[in-house]
Motif scaffolding. Sequence first.
Motif, PDB file in Angstrom:
ATOM      1  N   SER A 115      52.443 -21.242  78.601  1.00 26.75           N
ATOM      2  CA  SER A 115      53.669 -20.481  78.442  1.00 26.75           C
ATOM      3  C   SER A 115      53.919 -19.631  79.681  1.00 26.75           C
ATOM      4  O   SER A 115      53.007 -18.939  80.139  1.00 26.75           O
ATOM      5  CB  SER A 115      53.550 -19.584  77.208  1.00 26.75           C
ATOM      6  OG  SER A 115      54.553 -18.602  77.220  1.00 26.75           O
ATOM      7  N   PRO A 116      55.136 -19.650  80.221  1.00 25.45           N
ATOM      8  CA  PRO A 116      55.427 -18.803  81.395  1.00 25.45           C
ATOM      9  C   PRO A 116      55.319 -17.308  81.087  1.00 25.45           C
ATOM     10  O   PRO A 116      55.051 -16.516  81.981  1.00 25.45           O
ATOM     11  CB  PRO A 116      56.868 -19.168  81.749  1.00 25.45           C
ATOM     12  CG  PRO A 116      57.124 -20.468  81.096  1.00 25.45           C
ATOM     13  CD  PRO A 116      56.253 -20.526  79.884  1.00 25.45           C
ATOM     14  N   ALA A 117      55.488 -16.936  79.835  1.00 30.64           N
ATOM     15  CA  ALA A 117      55.466 -15.523  79.474  1.00 30.64           C
ATOM     16  C   ALA A 117      54.091 -14.892  79.648  1.00 30.64           C
ATOM     17  O   ALA A 117      53.974 -13.780  80.152  1.00 30.64           O
ATOM     18  CB  ALA A 117      55.947 -15.347  78.033  1.00 30.64           C
ATOM     19  N   ASP A 118      53.041 -15.610  79.236  1.00 28.64           N
ATOM     20  CA  ASP A 118      51.709 -15.000  79.255  1.00 28.64           C
ATOM     21  C   ASP A 118      50.594 -15.947  79.706  1.00 28.64           C
ATOM     22  O   ASP A 118      49.420 -15.597  79.645  1.00 28.64           O
ATOM     23  CB  ASP A 118      51.368 -14.455  77.875  1.00 28.64           C
ATOM     24  CG  ASP A 118      51.442 -15.521  76.786  1.00 28.64           C
ATOM     25  OD1 ASP A 118      51.652 -16.698  77.113  1.00 28.64           O
ATOM     26  OD2 ASP A 118      51.289 -15.150  75.605  1.00 28.64           O
ATOM     27  N   LEU A 119      50.960 -17.129  80.157  1.00 24.98           N
ATOM     28  CA  LEU A 119      50.015 -18.157  80.611  1.00 24.98           C
ATOM     29  C   LEU A 119      49.035 -18.590  79.522  1.00 24.98           C
ATOM     30  O   LEU A 119      47.982 -19.142  79.805  1.00 24.98           O
ATOM     31  CB  LEU A 119      49.240 -17.707  81.850  1.00 24.98           C
ATOM     32  CG  LEU A 119      50.071 -17.481  83.106  1.00 24.98           C
ATOM     33  CD1 LEU A 119      49.178 -17.039  84.261  1.00 24.98           C
ATOM     34  CD2 LEU A 119      50.854 -18.712  83.492  1.00 24.98           C
ATOM     35  N   ALA A 120      49.402 -18.364  78.263  1.00 22.97           N
ATOM     36  CA  ALA A 120      48.585 -18.832  77.141  1.00 22.97           C
ATOM     37  C   ALA A 120      48.844 -20.320  76.939  1.00 22.97           C
ATOM     38  O   ALA A 120      49.940 -20.827  77.213  1.00 22.97           O
ATOM     39  CB  ALA A 120      48.924 -18.059  75.873  1.00 22.97           C
ATOM     40  N   ALA A 121      47.835 -21.030  76.473  1.00 23.17           N
ATOM     41  CA  ALA A 121      47.979 -22.462  76.213  1.00 23.17           C
ATOM     42  C   ALA A 121      49.134 -22.700  75.247  1.00 23.17           C
ATOM     43  O   ALA A 121      49.360 -21.922  74.321  1.00 23.17           O
ATOM     44  CB  ALA A 121      46.684 -23.017  75.649  1.00 23.17           C
TER      45      ALA A 121
END
Length: 174
Positions: free
Chosen positions: A131-137
Amino acid sequence: MIRRGISIIEAVVSVAIVGGLAIAVINTVGSIGRARASAGERALAQLLASDLLSEILARRYCEDLAAKTVTLGPEAGETTAGTRAAFDDVDDYLNLTDPSVSGGVPRTREGLETPGVGKGWVRRVSIERVSPADLAASLTDQGLLRVTVTVERDGRVVAQLSGVRSRLAEESPR
Protein backbone atom coordinates in the motif's frame (compact mmCIF):
# COMPACT_ATOMS: atom_id res chain seq x y z
CA MET A 1 73.58 -19.94 53.23
CA ILE A 2 72.86 -17.99 50.05
CA ARG A 3 70.26 -19.40 47.76
CA ARG A 4 71.01 -19.45 44.04
CA GLY A 5 68.56 -20.20 41.20
CA ILE A 6 64.85 -20.86 41.38
CA SER A 7 62.87 -23.70 42.82
CA ILE A 8 60.80 -26.09 40.74
CA ILE A 9 57.61 -24.59 42.13
CA GLU A 10 58.65 -21.10 41.02
CA ALA A 11 59.46 -22.43 37.55
CA VAL A 12 56.10 -24.20 37.23
CA VAL A 13 54.21 -21.08 38.33
CA SER A 14 56.15 -18.93 35.83
CA VAL A 15 55.44 -21.37 32.98
CA ALA A 16 51.73 -21.42 33.90
CA ILE A 17 51.54 -17.62 33.90
CA VAL A 18 53.36 -17.29 30.56
CA GLY A 19 51.22 -20.08 29.07
CA GLY A 20 48.01 -18.38 30.19
CA LEU A 21 49.13 -15.08 28.68
CA ALA A 22 50.07 -16.82 25.42
CA ILE A 23 46.62 -18.42 25.17
CA ALA A 24 44.95 -15.04 25.80
CA VAL A 25 47.03 -13.39 23.07
CA ILE A 26 46.29 -16.18 20.57
CA ASN A 27 42.53 -15.95 21.29
CA THR A 28 42.60 -12.18 20.83
CA VAL A 29 44.44 -12.40 17.52
CA GLY A 30 41.99 -15.10 16.37
CA SER A 31 39.01 -12.93 17.33
CA ILE A 32 40.42 -10.00 15.36
CA GLY A 33 40.89 -12.23 12.31
CA ARG A 34 37.33 -13.56 12.56
CA ALA A 35 35.94 -10.03 12.93
CA ARG A 36 37.80 -8.87 9.82
CA ALA A 37 36.59 -11.86 7.82
CA SER A 38 33.03 -11.27 9.02
CA ALA A 39 33.16 -7.58 8.03
CA GLY A 40 34.45 -8.53 4.58
CA GLU A 41 31.72 -11.13 4.21
CA ARG A 42 29.02 -8.59 5.14
CA ALA A 43 30.42 -6.04 2.69
CA LEU A 44 30.40 -8.56 -0.16
CA ALA A 45 26.86 -9.64 0.75
CA GLN A 46 25.70 -6.00 0.67
CA LEU A 47 27.27 -5.58 -2.78
CA LEU A 48 25.61 -8.75 -4.08
CA ALA A 49 22.23 -7.63 -2.73
CA SER A 50 22.61 -4.08 -4.04
CA ASP A 51 23.66 -5.29 -7.50
CA LEU A 52 20.62 -7.53 -7.92
CA LEU A 53 18.20 -5.02 -6.37
CA SER A 54 19.44 -2.31 -8.77
CA GLU A 55 19.01 -4.67 -11.70
CA ILE A 56 15.42 -5.43 -10.68
CA LEU A 57 14.36 -1.85 -9.92
CA ALA A 58 15.67 -0.72 -13.33
CA ARG A 59 13.01 -2.88 -15.04
CA ARG A 60 9.47 -1.76 -15.92
CA TYR A 61 6.78 -2.05 -13.28
CA CYS A 62 4.83 -4.62 -15.26
CA GLU A 63 4.36 -6.14 -18.70
CA ASP A 64 1.14 -4.22 -19.48
CA LEU A 65 0.61 -0.84 -17.81
CA ALA A 66 -3.00 -0.77 -19.03
CA ALA A 67 -3.80 -3.89 -17.02
CA LYS A 68 -5.58 -3.13 -13.74
CA THR A 69 -3.93 -6.03 -11.92
CA VAL A 70 -0.39 -7.31 -12.22
CA THR A 71 0.04 -11.07 -12.17
CA LEU A 72 3.27 -11.66 -10.32
CA GLY A 73 5.82 -13.99 -11.89
CA PRO A 74 7.56 -14.36 -15.26
CA GLU A 75 5.47 -14.65 -18.39
CA ALA A 76 5.77 -17.59 -20.80
CA GLY A 77 9.13 -17.70 -22.57
CA GLU A 78 10.90 -15.46 -20.06
CA THR A 79 12.39 -18.22 -17.94
CA THR A 80 15.57 -19.48 -19.51
CA ALA A 81 17.74 -21.64 -17.29
CA GLY A 82 20.80 -19.79 -16.00
CA THR A 83 20.00 -16.33 -17.38
CA ARG A 84 17.75 -13.39 -16.54
CA ALA A 85 18.29 -11.65 -19.88
CA ALA A 86 14.62 -12.07 -20.88
CA PHE A 87 13.30 -10.58 -17.63
CA ASP A 88 11.83 -7.24 -18.71
CA ASP A 89 9.72 -6.24 -15.71
CA VAL A 90 9.98 -6.36 -11.92
CA ASP A 91 7.56 -9.23 -11.31
CA ASP A 92 9.63 -11.59 -13.51
CA TYR A 93 12.07 -11.87 -10.59
CA LEU A 94 9.45 -13.27 -8.19
CA ASN A 95 10.95 -16.10 -6.07
CA LEU A 96 14.24 -16.03 -7.97
CA THR A 97 17.03 -18.04 -6.36
CA ASP A 98 20.51 -17.25 -7.67
CA PRO A 99 22.35 -19.47 -8.23
CA SER A 100 19.59 -21.92 -9.03
CA VAL A 101 22.00 -24.85 -8.63
CA SER A 102 23.09 -25.68 -5.10
CA GLY A 103 26.78 -24.96 -4.55
CA GLY A 104 27.03 -22.70 -7.58
CA VAL A 105 28.23 -19.11 -7.87
CA PRO A 106 25.81 -16.14 -8.19
CA ARG A 107 25.29 -15.18 -11.83
CA THR A 108 25.14 -11.95 -13.79
CA ARG A 109 22.01 -11.05 -15.79
CA GLU A 110 23.59 -12.74 -18.81
CA GLY A 111 24.19 -15.97 -16.88
CA LEU A 112 27.95 -15.62 -16.29
CA GLU A 113 29.51 -16.31 -12.88
CA THR A 114 29.87 -13.11 -10.86
CA PRO A 115 33.60 -12.29 -10.84
CA GLY A 116 35.38 -12.49 -7.49
CA VAL A 117 32.56 -14.36 -5.73
CA GLY A 118 33.14 -17.90 -4.55
CA LYS A 119 30.73 -20.74 -3.94
CA GLY A 120 28.33 -20.88 -1.02
CA TRP A 121 26.50 -17.60 -1.75
CA VAL A 122 22.78 -17.55 -2.59
CA ARG A 123 20.55 -14.58 -3.46
CA ARG A 124 16.78 -14.88 -3.01
CA VAL A 125 14.17 -12.42 -4.26
CA SER A 126 10.70 -11.82 -2.86
CA ILE A 127 8.20 -9.40 -4.35
CA GLU A 128 4.98 -8.25 -2.77
CA ARG A 129 2.28 -5.71 -3.46
CA VAL A 130 2.23 -2.92 -0.90
CA SER A 131 0.00 0.00 0.00
CA PRO A 132 1.38 3.46 -0.86
CA ALA A 133 -0.09 4.82 2.36
CA ASP A 134 1.98 2.76 4.80
CA LEU A 135 3.98 0.22 2.75
CA ALA A 136 2.02 -2.60 4.41
CA ALA A 137 1.52 -5.77 2.38
CA SER A 138 -1.58 -5.65 0.19
CA LEU A 139 -3.57 -8.35 -1.58
CA THR A 140 -4.51 -5.98 -4.39
CA ASP A 141 -2.32 -4.10 -6.85
CA GLN A 142 -2.13 -0.47 -5.69
CA GLY A 143 0.69 0.51 -8.01
CA LEU A 144 3.58 -0.26 -5.68
CA LEU A 145 5.79 -3.35 -5.40
CA ARG A 146 8.32 -4.03 -2.64
CA VAL A 147 11.34 -6.03 -3.78
CA THR A 148 13.49 -7.73 -1.13
CA VAL A 149 16.83 -9.35 -1.92
CA THR A 150 18.23 -11.67 0.74
CA VAL A 151 21.84 -12.85 0.53
CA GLU A 152 22.87 -16.03 2.33
CA ARG A 153 26.22 -17.70 2.84
CA ASP A 154 26.30 -21.36 3.72
CA GLY A 155 22.64 -21.25 4.78
CA ARG A 156 22.73 -18.16 7.02
CA VAL A 157 21.42 -14.71 6.13
CA VAL A 158 24.26 -12.19 5.78
CA ALA A 159 22.46 -9.22 4.16
CA GLN A 160 18.98 -8.12 3.15
CA LEU A 161 17.98 -5.05 1.11
CA SER A 162 14.55 -3.82 0.05
CA GLY A 163 13.33 -1.26 -2.44
CA VAL A 164 10.03 -0.21 -4.00
CA ARG A 165 9.00 0.18 -7.63
CA SER A 166 6.04 2.36 -8.57
CA ARG A 167 3.68 2.13 -11.50
CA LEU A 168 3.30 5.94 -11.40
CA ALA A 169 6.88 6.52 -12.53
CA GLU A 170 6.02 4.97 -15.90
CA GLU A 171 2.55 6.50 -16.26
CA SER A 172 3.73 10.09 -15.71
CA PRO A 173 4.25 12.19 -18.85
CA ARG A 174 7.86 13.09 -19.49
